[in-house]
Design a protein around this motif. Structure first.
Motif, PDB file in Angstrom:
ATOM      1  N   ALA A  13      18.949  56.805  91.853  1.00 35.08           N
ATOM      2  CA  ALA A  13      18.282  55.896  91.136  1.00 35.08           C
ATOM      3  C   ALA A  13      19.068  54.419  91.100  1.00 35.08           C
ATOM      4  CB  ALA A  13      18.418  56.433  89.891  1.00 35.08           C
ATOM      5  N   SER A  14      20.187  54.192  91.177  1.00 33.52           N
ATOM      6  CA  SER A  14      20.704  52.982  91.262  1.00 33.52           C
ATOM      7  C   SER A  14      20.166  52.253  92.493  1.00 33.52           C
ATOM      8  CB  SER A  14      22.290  52.949  90.896  1.00 33.52           C
ATOM      9  OG  SER A  14      22.669  53.564  90.068  1.00 33.52           O
ATOM     10  N   TRP A  15      20.259  52.668  93.729  1.00 33.14           N
ATOM     11  CA  TRP A  15      19.723  51.922  94.927  1.00 33.14           C
ATOM     12  C   TRP A  15      18.492  51.672  94.623  1.00 33.14           C
ATOM     13  CZ3 TRP A  15      22.438  48.904  97.668  1.00 33.14           C
ATOM     14  CH2 TRP A  15      23.826  49.253  97.828  1.00 33.14           C
ATOM     15  N   LEU A  16      17.660  52.594  94.281  1.00 33.12           N
ATOM     16  CA  LEU A  16      16.124  52.550  94.052  1.00 33.12           C
ATOM     17  C   LEU A  16      15.809  51.345  93.208  1.00 33.12           C
ATOM     18  CD1 LEU A  16      13.160  53.483  94.465  1.00 33.12           C
ATOM     19  CD2 LEU A  16      13.524  54.984  92.490  1.00 33.12           C
ATOM     20  N   PHE A  17      16.550  51.185  91.836  1.00 32.74           N
ATOM     21  CA  PHE A  17      16.130  50.014  91.055  1.00 32.74           C
ATOM     22  C   PHE A  17      16.918  48.919  91.740  1.00 32.74           C
ATOM     23  CE2 PHE A  17      15.058  51.459  86.518  1.00 32.74           C
ATOM     24  CZ  PHE A  17      14.569  52.680  87.109  1.00 32.74           C
ATOM     25  N   VAL A  18      18.049  48.817  92.125  1.00 33.40           N
ATOM     26  CA  VAL A  18      18.452  47.593  92.671  1.00 33.40           C
ATOM     27  C   VAL A  18      17.497  47.211  93.748  1.00 33.40           C
ATOM     28  CG1 VAL A  18      20.509  46.667  94.006  1.00 33.40           C
ATOM     29  CG2 VAL A  18      20.903  48.015  91.952  1.00 33.40           C
ATOM     30  N   ASP A  19      17.251  47.956  94.590  1.00 32.78           N
ATOM     31  CA  ASP A  19      16.450  47.540  95.736  1.00 32.78           C
ATOM     32  C   ASP A  19      14.876  46.660  95.158  1.00 32.78           C
ATOM     33  OD1 ASP A  19      18.158  48.079  97.713  1.00 32.78           O
ATOM     34  OD2 ASP A  19      17.444  50.171  98.143  1.00 32.78           O
ATOM     35  N   GLN A  20      14.283  47.575  94.090  1.00 33.09           N
ATOM     36  CA  GLN A  20      13.155  47.191  93.821  1.00 33.09           C
ATOM     37  C   GLN A  20      13.356  45.805  92.889  1.00 33.09           C
ATOM     38  OE1 GLN A  20      10.035  48.188  94.347  1.00 33.09           O
ATOM     39  NE2 GLN A  20      11.241  49.664  95.778  1.00 33.09           N
ATOM     40  N   VAL A  21      14.488  45.568  92.139  1.00 36.99           N
ATOM     41  CA  VAL A  21      14.584  44.345  91.590  1.00 36.99           C
ATOM     42  C   VAL A  21      14.800  43.151  92.506  1.00 36.99           C
ATOM     43  CG1 VAL A  21      16.259  43.306  89.743  1.00 36.99           C
ATOM     44  CG2 VAL A  21      15.402  45.593  89.181  1.00 36.99           C
ATOM     45  N   ALA A  22      15.745  43.545  93.284  1.00 36.49           N
ATOM     46  CA  ALA A  22      16.126  42.645  94.511  1.00 36.49           C
ATOM     47  C   ALA A  22      14.809  42.039  95.084  1.00 36.49           C
ATOM     48  CB  ALA A  22      17.047  43.041  95.425  1.00 36.49           C
ATOM     49  N   ALA A  23      13.772  43.005  95.670  1.00 32.37           N
ATOM     50  CA  ALA A  23      12.687  42.714  96.175  1.00 32.37           C
ATOM     51  C   ALA A  23      11.917  41.719  95.203  1.00 32.37           C
ATOM     52  CB  ALA A  23      11.867  43.950  96.409  1.00 32.37           C
ATOM     53  N   LEU A  24      11.857  41.876  93.880  1.00 28.43           N
ATOM     54  CA  LEU A  24      11.091  41.107  93.007  1.00 28.43           C
ATOM     55  C   LEU A  24      11.747  39.895  92.611  1.00 28.43           C
ATOM     56  CD1 LEU A  24       9.669  44.157  90.967  1.00 28.43           C
ATOM     57  CD2 LEU A  24       8.381  42.544  92.225  1.00 28.43           C
ATOM     58  N   THR A  25      12.844  39.940  92.282  1.00 28.86           N
ATOM     59  CA  THR A  25      13.545  38.890  91.741  1.00 28.86           C
ATOM     60  C   THR A  25      14.855  38.259  92.203  1.00 28.86           C
ATOM     61  OG1 THR A  25      14.969  40.175  90.283  1.00 28.86           O
ATOM     62  CG2 THR A  25      12.640  39.510  89.297  1.00 28.86           C
ATOM     63  N   GLY A  26      15.105  38.974  93.267  1.00 30.29           N
ATOM     64  CA  GLY A  26      16.350  38.517  94.244  1.00 30.29           C
ATOM     65  C   GLY A  26      17.575  38.749  93.473  1.00 30.29           C
ATOM     66  N   GLU A  27      18.697  37.795  93.737  1.00 35.40           N
ATOM     67  CA  GLU A  27      20.028  38.059  93.360  1.00 35.40           C
ATOM     68  C   GLU A  27      20.070  37.658  91.867  1.00 35.40           C
ATOM     69  OE1 GLU A  27      22.728  36.078  95.837  1.00 35.40           O
ATOM     70  OE2 GLU A  27      24.334  35.853  94.309  1.00 35.40           O
ATOM     71  N   ASP A  28      19.496  36.917  91.401  1.00 36.52           N
ATOM     72  CA  ASP A  28      19.417  36.633  89.789  1.00 36.52           C
ATOM     73  C   ASP A  28      18.931  38.023  89.073  1.00 36.52           C
ATOM     74  OD1 ASP A  28      20.486  34.287  90.109  1.00 36.52           O
ATOM     75  OD2 ASP A  28      18.564  33.112  89.869  1.00 36.52           O
ATOM     76  N   GLY A  29      17.852  38.504  89.580  1.00 35.98           N
ATOM     77  CA  GLY A  29      17.489  39.856  88.914  1.00 35.98           C
ATOM     78  C   GLY A  29      18.539  41.010  88.932  1.00 35.98           C
ATOM     79  N   VAL A  30      19.142  41.063  90.100  1.00 33.48           N
ATOM     80  CA  VAL A  30      20.031  42.197  90.215  1.00 33.48           C
ATOM     81  C   VAL A  30      21.284  41.946  89.102  1.00 33.48           C
ATOM     82  CG1 VAL A  30      21.499  43.323  91.936  1.00 33.48           C
ATOM     83  CG2 VAL A  30      19.395  42.615  92.600  1.00 33.48           C
ATOM     84  N   ARG A  31      21.676  40.652  89.441  1.00 34.84           N
ATOM     85  CA  ARG A  31      22.532  40.422  88.463  1.00 34.84           C
ATOM     86  C   ARG A  31      22.249  40.716  86.866  1.00 34.84           C
ATOM     87  NH1 ARG A  31      23.960  35.637  90.672  1.00 34.84           N
ATOM     88  NH2 ARG A  31      25.610  36.664  91.826  1.00 34.84           N
ATOM     89  N   SER A  32      21.167  40.320  86.708  1.00 30.30           N
ATOM     90  CA  SER A  32      20.752  40.553  85.083  1.00 30.30           C
ATOM     91  C   SER A  32      20.574  42.020  84.989  1.00 30.30           C
ATOM     92  CB  SER A  32      19.422  39.997  85.005  1.00 30.30           C
ATOM     93  OG  SER A  32      19.260  38.395  85.095  1.00 30.30           O
ATOM     94  N   LEU A  33      20.131  42.930  86.043  1.00 32.84           N
ATOM     95  CA  LEU A  33      20.133  44.372  86.015  1.00 32.84           C
ATOM     96  C   LEU A  33      21.434  44.784  85.421  1.00 32.84           C
ATOM     97  CD1 LEU A  33      18.344  46.873  86.304  1.00 32.84           C
ATOM     98  CD2 LEU A  33      18.913  46.557  88.673  1.00 32.84           C
ATOM     99  N   ARG A  34      22.265  44.177  86.138  1.00 38.24           N
ATOM    100  CA  ARG A  34      23.693  44.877  86.161  1.00 38.24           C
ATOM    101  C   ARG A  34      24.228  44.528  84.672  1.00 38.24           C
ATOM    102  NH1 ARG A  34      28.596  42.112  89.347  1.00 38.24           N
ATOM    103  NH2 ARG A  34      27.963  40.651  88.008  1.00 38.24           N
ATOM    104  N   ASP A  35      24.057  43.298  84.393  1.00 38.67           N
ATOM    105  CA  ASP A  35      24.562  42.864  83.141  1.00 38.67           C
ATOM    106  C   ASP A  35      23.868  43.574  81.946  1.00 38.67           C
ATOM    107  OD1 ASP A  35      26.219  41.289  84.438  1.00 38.67           O
ATOM    108  OD2 ASP A  35      24.956  39.324  83.822  1.00 38.67           O
ATOM    109  N   GLU A  36      22.541  43.925  82.226  1.00 41.50           N
ATOM    110  CA  GLU A  36      21.692  44.657  81.056  1.00 41.50           C
ATOM    111  C   GLU A  36      22.253  46.025  81.021  1.00 41.50           C
ATOM    112  OE1 GLU A  36      18.878  44.905  77.975  1.00 41.50           O
ATOM    113  OE2 GLU A  36      19.831  43.264  78.950  1.00 41.50           O
ATOM    114  N   LEU A  37      22.315  46.668  81.870  1.00 43.45           N
ATOM    115  CA  LEU A  37      22.229  48.171  81.902  1.00 43.45           C
ATOM    116  C   LEU A  37      23.520  48.714  82.588  1.00 43.45           C
ATOM    117  CD1 LEU A  37      18.886  49.246  83.439  1.00 43.45           C
ATOM    118  CD2 LEU A  37      19.438  48.987  80.948  1.00 43.45           C
ATOM    119  N   GLY A  38      24.349  47.868  83.230  1.00 42.85           N
ATOM    120  CA  GLY A  38      25.583  48.104  83.865  1.00 42.85           C
ATOM    121  C   GLY A  38      26.688  48.750  82.777  1.00 42.85           C
TER     122      GLY A  38
END
Lengths: 98, 248
Positions: B56-81
């Protein structure tokens, strides 16, 4: 304790073949055991040395005694028998080496 | 007046463990607001329960990265990490330049050679998919249907079209024997300590440890997560007969 004895004996014996053994049953409740057609512990009861020392009928009696009772007792017997076989094998190899 | 978006609004409330780090005082970005609005916490909870934390982590990271790039992945990590330590770890790996890769199966195939029955404890769909491919059809594969998170087990098991059978805690020992093995997933190891799902501790009692030829831990991460692993428990690698590294 037996493992400590094994560790003190120099291992000069040739590589060990597959252990000759008889299965030790895992005595699960029948409803649970029904899923398995070979419910036996991975560690069997070693028989090489017993076969050298005992007649066929004596061997059968010994196996029955060693594998009787609660499963963990039978498994402990199997572990001890395996260690005793290993000790005997190493002692024999050391004596042969002179 | 600026839009008020609580930064941790989607976090799943969890009791116990160290408290989450305080929210940053800096302004949230539009990407962070977008991710917050998606309600990814609940979605990740469900996905991680039925796909596994790593899948699930790779799925979410890959999808967020595809949509919003590095900033989005960083936000995902900060929000749910802080709630999901494996997601934090995977997102951090992505930010360091690592990318999802195929599961390696040579070591697990070697470890399971000669097995007639395999009991899997835990869900990691990418790993289970891989092991299903390498085991002969004659080897029965069972999945223990116990997990702290809510799981629709029929939905999980139906993905394997009968190849994987559900096993509950009362029945899995019927699969024990001299040619039987247990495989569970490890979420980072600092030998002799390993992170496992609590289901493994329910399964691997002293009685069970003698009843299976192998009890294999399949490490899914390259290191142990730094974030407190809320959904995981620590045990000793001596509970296993073999620990397979994720790079093997």
């Amino acid at each position: 304790m037996l493992a400590a004895v094994v560790a003190q004996l120099e291992d000069v014996a040739p590589a060990e073949d597959d252990l000759q053994s008889e299965p030790v049953a895992i005595r699960l409740p029948p409803a649970v055991a029904s899923a398995s057609d070979d419910s036996e512990f991975p560690l069997g009861m070693p028989t090489r040395l017993l076969r050298e020392l005992l007649t066929e009928s004596e061997l059968a009696t010994a196996l029955e005694a060693l594998r009787d009772g609660p499963a963990h007792h039978a498994l402990a017997n199997a572990a001890m028998a395996a260690l005793i076989e290993r000790i005997e094998r190493r002692v024999r190899a050391i004596k042969a080496k002179g | 007046m600026s839009e008020q978006v609580p930064r941790f609004s989607q976090r799943i409330p969890i009791v116990g463990g160290p408290s989450a780090p305080p929210a940053s005082v800096r302004e949230v970005t539009s990407d962070e607001r977008a991710i917050g609005r998606l309600g990814l916490g609940s979605a990740f909870e469900l996905a991680s329960a039925e796909l596994g934390f790593v899948a699930a982590s790779w799925l979410f990271v890959d999808q967020v990265a595809a949509l919003t790039g590095e900033d989005g992945v960083r936000s995902l990590r900060d929000e749910l990490g802080p709630s999901f330590s494996v997601l934090d770890f995977v997102a951090s790996e992505w930010l360091e330049g690592k990318r999802s890769r195929d599961v390696k199966t040579s070591a697990i195939a070697s470890a399971l050679e000669g097995i007639r029955r395999l009991v899997i404890v835990g869900v990691e769909t990418r790993h289970i998919d891989a092991v299903v491919q390498v085991l002969p059809k004659s080897t029965r594969i069972g999945l223990v249907t116990y997990r702290l998170q809510a799981v629709d087990w029929s939905r999980v098991v139906s993905n394997y079209q009968g190849r994987v059978e559900p096993l509950d805690l009362a029945s899995f020992q019927g699969w024990s024997g001299a040619r039987s093995a247990i495989v569970t997933f490890i979420y980072g190891a600092r030998p002799p300590r390993i992170n496992v799902l609590s289901a493994f501790l329910r399964v691997a009692g002293p009685d069970v440890r003698t009843q299976f030829r192998d009890i294999i831990g399949w490490n899914t991460l390259s290191a142990a997560p730094e974030v407190y692993p809320r959904y995981l428990v620590e045990t000793l690698s001596t509970d296993l007969t073999e620990l397979i590294d994720e790079t093997d």
